[in-house]
Design a protein around this motif. Structure first.
Motif, PDB file in Angstrom:
ATOM      1  N   LEU A  88       0.834  -1.199   0.000  1.00  0.00           N
ATOM      2  CA  LEU A  88       0.000   0.000   0.000  1.00  0.00           C
ATOM      3  C   LEU A  88       0.872   1.254   0.000  1.00  0.00           C
ATOM      4  CD1 LEU A  88      -2.787   1.281   0.052  1.00  0.00           C
ATOM      5  CD2 LEU A  88      -2.789   1.053   2.549  1.00  0.00           C
ATOM      6  N   LEU A  89       1.943   1.236   0.783  1.00  0.00           N
ATOM      7  CA  LEU A  89       2.877   2.372   0.796  1.00  0.00           C
ATOM      8  C   LEU A  89       3.455   2.617  -0.603  1.00  0.00           C
ATOM      9  CD1 LEU A  89       5.004   1.971   4.052  1.00  0.00           C
ATOM     10  CD2 LEU A  89       3.466   3.841   3.480  1.00  0.00           C
ATOM     11  N   ILE A  90       3.878   1.561  -1.249  1.00  0.00           N
ATOM     12  CA  ILE A  90       4.445   1.687  -2.595  1.00  0.00           C
ATOM     13  C   ILE A  90       3.391   2.228  -3.560  1.00  0.00           C
ATOM     14  CG2 ILE A  90       5.356   0.391  -4.570  1.00  0.00           C
ATOM     15  CD1 ILE A  90       7.435   0.706  -2.425  1.00  0.00           C
TER      16      ILE A  90
ATOM     17  N   ASN B  22       2.984  11.742   2.212  1.00  0.00           N
ATOM     18  CA  ASN B  22       2.892  11.143   3.552  1.00  0.00           C
ATOM     19  C   ASN B  22       3.246   9.654   3.500  1.00  0.00           C
ATOM     20  OD1 ASN B  22       0.488  10.513   2.188  1.00  0.00           O
ATOM     21  ND2 ASN B  22      -0.666  10.378   4.097  1.00  0.00           N
ATOM     22  N   ALA B  23       2.977   8.999   2.384  1.00  0.00           N
ATOM     23  CA  ALA B  23       3.360   7.594   2.228  1.00  0.00           C
ATOM     24  C   ALA B  23       4.885   7.482   2.197  1.00  0.00           C
ATOM     25  CB  ALA B  23       2.758   7.015   0.953  1.00  0.00           C
TER      26      ALA B  23
ATOM     27  N   TYR C 266       9.983   6.054   4.544  1.00  0.00           N
ATOM     28  CA  TYR C 266      11.299   6.485   5.016  1.00  0.00           C
ATOM     29  C   TYR C 266      11.536   6.002   6.452  1.00  0.00           C
ATOM     30  CZ  TYR C 266      15.100   9.425   6.628  1.00  0.00           C
ATOM     31  OH  TYR C 266      16.279   9.852   7.173  1.00  0.00           O
ATOM     32  N   GLU C 267      10.589   6.277   7.316  1.00  0.00           N
ATOM     33  CA  GLU C 267      10.737   5.879   8.721  1.00  0.00           C
ATOM     34  C   GLU C 267      10.915   4.372   8.870  1.00  0.00           C
ATOM     35  OE1 GLU C 267      11.282   7.592  11.515  1.00  0.00           O
ATOM     36  OE2 GLU C 267      11.402   9.288  10.157  1.00  0.00           O
ATOM     37  N   LYS C 268      10.234   3.627   8.028  1.00  0.00           N
ATOM     38  CA  LYS C 268      10.277   2.173   8.121  1.00  0.00           C
ATOM     39  C   LYS C 268      11.578   1.591   7.558  1.00  0.00           C
ATOM     40  CE  LYS C 268       7.418  -1.872   7.286  1.00  0.00           C
ATOM     41  NZ  LYS C 268       6.136  -2.364   6.814  1.00  0.00           N
TER      42      LYS C 268
ATOM     43  N   LYS D 220      10.277   5.954  -8.680  1.00  0.00           N
ATOM     44  CA  LYS D 220      10.011   4.778  -9.517  1.00  0.00           C
ATOM     45  C   LYS D 220       9.142   3.746  -8.815  1.00  0.00           C
ATOM     46  CE  LYS D 220      14.274   5.388 -12.077  1.00  0.00           C
ATOM     47  NZ  LYS D 220      15.516   4.776 -12.543  1.00  0.00           N
ATOM     48  N   ALA D 221       8.347   4.203  -7.876  1.00  0.00           N
ATOM     49  CA  ALA D 221       7.489   3.287  -7.123  1.00  0.00           C
ATOM     50  C   ALA D 221       6.555   2.503  -8.034  1.00  0.00           C
ATOM     51  CB  ALA D 221       6.682   4.050  -6.070  1.00  0.00           C
TER      52      ALA D 221
END
Length: 186
Positions: free
Chosen positions: A5-7, A16-17, A22-24, A57-58
Motif C-alpha cells: 500500500l505504501l508503494i 505522507n506515504a 522512510y521511517e520504516k 520509480k514506485a
C-alpha cells in the motif's frame, strides 16, 4: 501500514506515504549500503539516492518480482556496488578488510573475490620491494618491523615501500575501472 500500500501510494505521489516508508526503511537501506561500502558518508548518500529513486520509480514495483524488502535490498546493493566501482579510493582503502575478512554471505563472497582478483593483478604490477612489503603486511599480517627483519632491510625502507606501494595501487587504471559495466547509472 502494509508495504504494498505504501508503494502504491508513493506511485500516486502521496508524500505522507513516502514519510512512512522512510521511517520504516531508511535504517535498513543504510545498513545494506554500509555493509558494502564501509564508509558512513558514502552509505548515507546511497541511502538518500535509493530513497529518492524508490519514490520516483514506485510504479515499477511488481509483486511478481518478490517482496518490497527484497526489491529495496536489490536496488540498494546495486547502487552501492555502482558507487564502489566509481570510487577507486574506497576500493583501495578497503584493501586490508578485503584481504583479511571472512565473508559470511554468498554475495559478499562473490564481491570480495572480484575485488581480490583486481587487487592481485594490481599488486603484481608494483615494484618487487613494494609488492613484498604489502604482501607481508596484508597477507601474512607481519608488522613493519617483522618485515624489515624478514627482508633484511631498514625499517624506514619498509615503511616507504608500504606507503609508496599503496599510493601506486591507488593510481592504477585497473582499479579505476575494475568492472567496466556501468549498470544502473542514471
Amino acid at each position: 501500514m502494509d508495504d504494498h500500500l505504501l508503494i502504491k501510494q508513493m506511485a500516486e505521489n502521496q508524500k505522507n506515504a513516502f514519510d512512512l516508508f522512510y521511517e520504516k526503511y531508511h535504517r535498513y537501506i543504510f545498513q545494506i549500503a554500509y555493509n558494502i561500502i564501509k564508509n558512513r558518508l558514502e552509505a548515507e548518500d546511497i541511502c538518500h539516492d535509493v530513497l529518492i529513486e524508490i519514490y520516483q520509480k514506485a510504479n515499477q514495483y511488481s509483486t511478481d518480482r518478490g517482496s518490497v524488502k527484497a526489491w529495496i535490498a536489490i536496488r540498494t546493493r546495486s547502487r552501492a556496488l555502482d558507487r564502489l566501482r566509481k570510487k577507486t579510493e574506497l576500493l583501495a582503502n578497503k584493501m586490508e578488510d578485503i584481504l583479511t575478512k571472512v565473508s559470511p554471505a554468498a554475495d559478499q563472497y562473490v564481491i570480495e573475490n572480484m575485488e581480490k582478483e583486481v587487487l592481485q593483478r594490481a599488486l603484481n604490477r608494483l615494484p618487487l620491494e613494494q609488492r613484498q612489503a604489502i604482501y607481508y603486511m596484508y597477507f601474512d599480517q607481519f608488522t613493519q618491523k617483522e618485515i624489515a627483519l624478514e627482508l633484511g632491510r631498514p625499517l624506514g625502507s619498509v615503511k616507504s615501500s608500504v606507503r609508496y606501494g599503496l599510493q601506486n595501487l591507488r593510481k592504477q587504471k585497473s582499479l579505476l575501472r575494475w568492472i567496466s559495466s556501468s549498470g544502473g547509472d542514471k
